[in-house]
Design an enzyme around this catalytic site. Sequence first.
Site, mmCIF file in Angstrom:
data_model
loop_
_atom_site.group_PDB
_atom_site.id
_atom_site.type_symbol
_atom_site.label_atom_id
_atom_site.label_comp_id
_atom_site.label_asym_id
_atom_site.label_seq_id
_atom_site.Cartn_x
_atom_site.Cartn_y
_atom_site.Cartn_z
ATOM 1 C CB THR A 59 63.698 -34.035 33.515
ATOM 2 O OG1 THR A 59 64.581 -33.964 32.306
ATOM 3 C CG2 THR A 59 64.393 -33.210 34.601
ATOM 4 C CG PHE A 86 61.925 -31.353 38.125
ATOM 5 C CD1 PHE A 86 62.490 -30.196 37.655
ATOM 6 C CD2 PHE A 86 61.457 -32.080 37.155
ATOM 7 C CE1 PHE A 86 62.659 -30.000 36.280
ATOM 8 C CE2 PHE A 86 61.436 -31.979 35.682
ATOM 9 C CZ PHE A 86 61.877 -30.502 35.375
#
Lengths: 360, 360
Positions: free
Chosen positions: A257, A259
């Site tokens: 992921t 960010f």
Amino acid sequence: MAGEQKELVRLREGIDHIDDELLRLISERAQLAHRIGEIKHGNIYRPEREAQVLRGIAERNTGPLPAAAVQHLFREIMSACLALEQPLVIAYLGPAGTYSESAAKKHFGTAPSFTPCVAIGDVFRTVEAGNADYGVVPVENSTEGAVGRSLDLLLSSSLKICGEVSLPIHHNLMSRAASAAAVKNVYSHAQSLGQCHEWLSRNMPLVPTVAVASNAEAARLAAEDMEGAAIAGEAAASLYELPILAANIEDDPNNTTRFVVIAHHDAGPSGKDRTSLICSAQNRPGAVYELLGTFARHGVSMSRFESRPARGLGGSPWEYVFYVDLEGHRLDASLAVALTELKACAGFVKELGSYPRAAF
Amino acid sequence: MAGEQKELVRLREGIDHIDDELLRLISERAQLAHRIGEIKHGNIYRPEREAQVLRGIAERNTGPLPAAAVQHLFREIMSACLALEQPLVIAYLGPAGTYSESAAKKHFGTAPSFTPCVAIGDVFRTVEAGNADYGVVPVENSTEGAVGRSLDLLLSSSLKICGEVSLPIHHNLMSRAASAAAVKNVYSHAQSLGQCHEWLSRNMPLVPTVAVASNAEAARLAAEDMEGAAIAGEAAASLYELPILAANIEDDPNNTTRFVVIAHHDAGPSGKDRTSLICSAQNRPGAVYELLGTFARHGVSMSRFESRPARGLGGSPWEYVFYVDLEGHRLDASLAVALTELKACAGFVKELGSYPRAAF
């Protein structure tokens, strides 16, 4: 034996000597940082400089410690020196124990104060209001695509992106059921369900999936339902005391992921940067092609190009906006020219900022 | 301005030079640790040595970083060097995000693998079975006294104590109610209710308290009950999105919880140690006085003396056992003599081990 004992004593004396030197150097480093703080009136956090230091450490590391371990140590050393001059407050998408908290600590080290927020919008508001210096929000998953809410807020907020963090994510199937065969419902966040789609089709093709607000909520539901299972991280399994029936079930073993770090300003050039922007094209043939041409002409690489309905622009004439990540800094000559040309031909351009690429 | 710019460049070059030196020294330290690992066949974790290093760092630290910050950095450096030779597995009382996890990471750094267990008994079993190298369990709170379950298990288990950790604990009143005045029930673990007794009597004298299994469970109940409040740590407030109505409500601002590290062996002498044991006295006048005399005669200081029903010793003739903490190591001359005399006069003595006092 006596020889080995002697060598052990010698080795430990060697370590003691090294520790004295380390202590001296770390203190000296903090003093230099303090002097920089005096000149710059306390405002010494520079994301581009930290990224350069962490990259340099990995390049010059010759072992035996792995590069990531040495980068972690320097991350903590910089974090401690910075905390002395400029105590930072970092807002992130809570609760504590989530991937967002891990991402925030990976980027800033453990010395700052961390403020969990209940929603992505609260992270933006907390930073906008000055109640936190920086915010950390998820924007993209390598399997499932963009995190919509963050993108919409980047469009409407005046905050800039000043950093990015990349975090490996692992998912597990957890349940009080005796085995996956006994499971009647699988709960998880829609993102996580998407990231485990292949595994679910192969192993539980007939079991319905239920999208819920968060993976923590999914684990809570599974804890109350003997025939329910959740897909979530290890922390949730531990929190709700749910046995893990299958570990690392994400389709892509490199599942990460991404960010971004948001603030009132972006970052200076670090030599290995990325620039994010949002732009729109009018709804006519060739308009998108024309936009892309401005980058291609000036040799600017595009690492991401993603379209999304233009929800954030009330009454705008554009149906879609495009989220674009470019390699390089907005102050680099070729990128600067490309941006100028883009602004001339696009319906709308919003620069989200230039920032160092994730250093580790 | 030009002068300041020049100084900034010079300062940053100074930091770059220091970072090069730090990298070289950390790598050299890892090499020496590796050579020690070869001689000792991988088994290089020595709690007494780590305590000495951390104590020495604090003593020699002249700033500007606070001692705790420097100790944290050395904790991580040792943790990284150790992980290279001997990947440790640490069991603790879960779930993730609890004080026990913080205690485990404070003692071992972040490099090991951490295994959350659902109960204190599981921590003991996990270490006994060899599925973890070390376990971390709470034994004592400075306000509320002993954690009974850990003490009972120390009595019945063959594991030894090889370390201790001291952790500051803060409690908060959290609720969806508009104010403390609207709260009809306060949920918390019995320990935490005890630690906030004064505050509760002063501020909410008429509100009934409900003791539940854990502070996390209390927060979950409060989240479902608009008239309920929980006493718990910040992480629980964040997890269940409960507003904090009052922060740091513990009666003793120095409220700390003490944890012990359990393993198959205790620790060698570090120069500043503690020895724990359990003993019993027969139920006759003067018996306890006689026990204490053995320590007093040999100048051994006692830092804790606590009686508890002898549950763990089925069919034993003793009604009570005593948990005793002594200053010093069992290999120290005076303590060794005192222990020999104690064994001669006490009904039962079980040595739990000698270990370094918490270094920070």
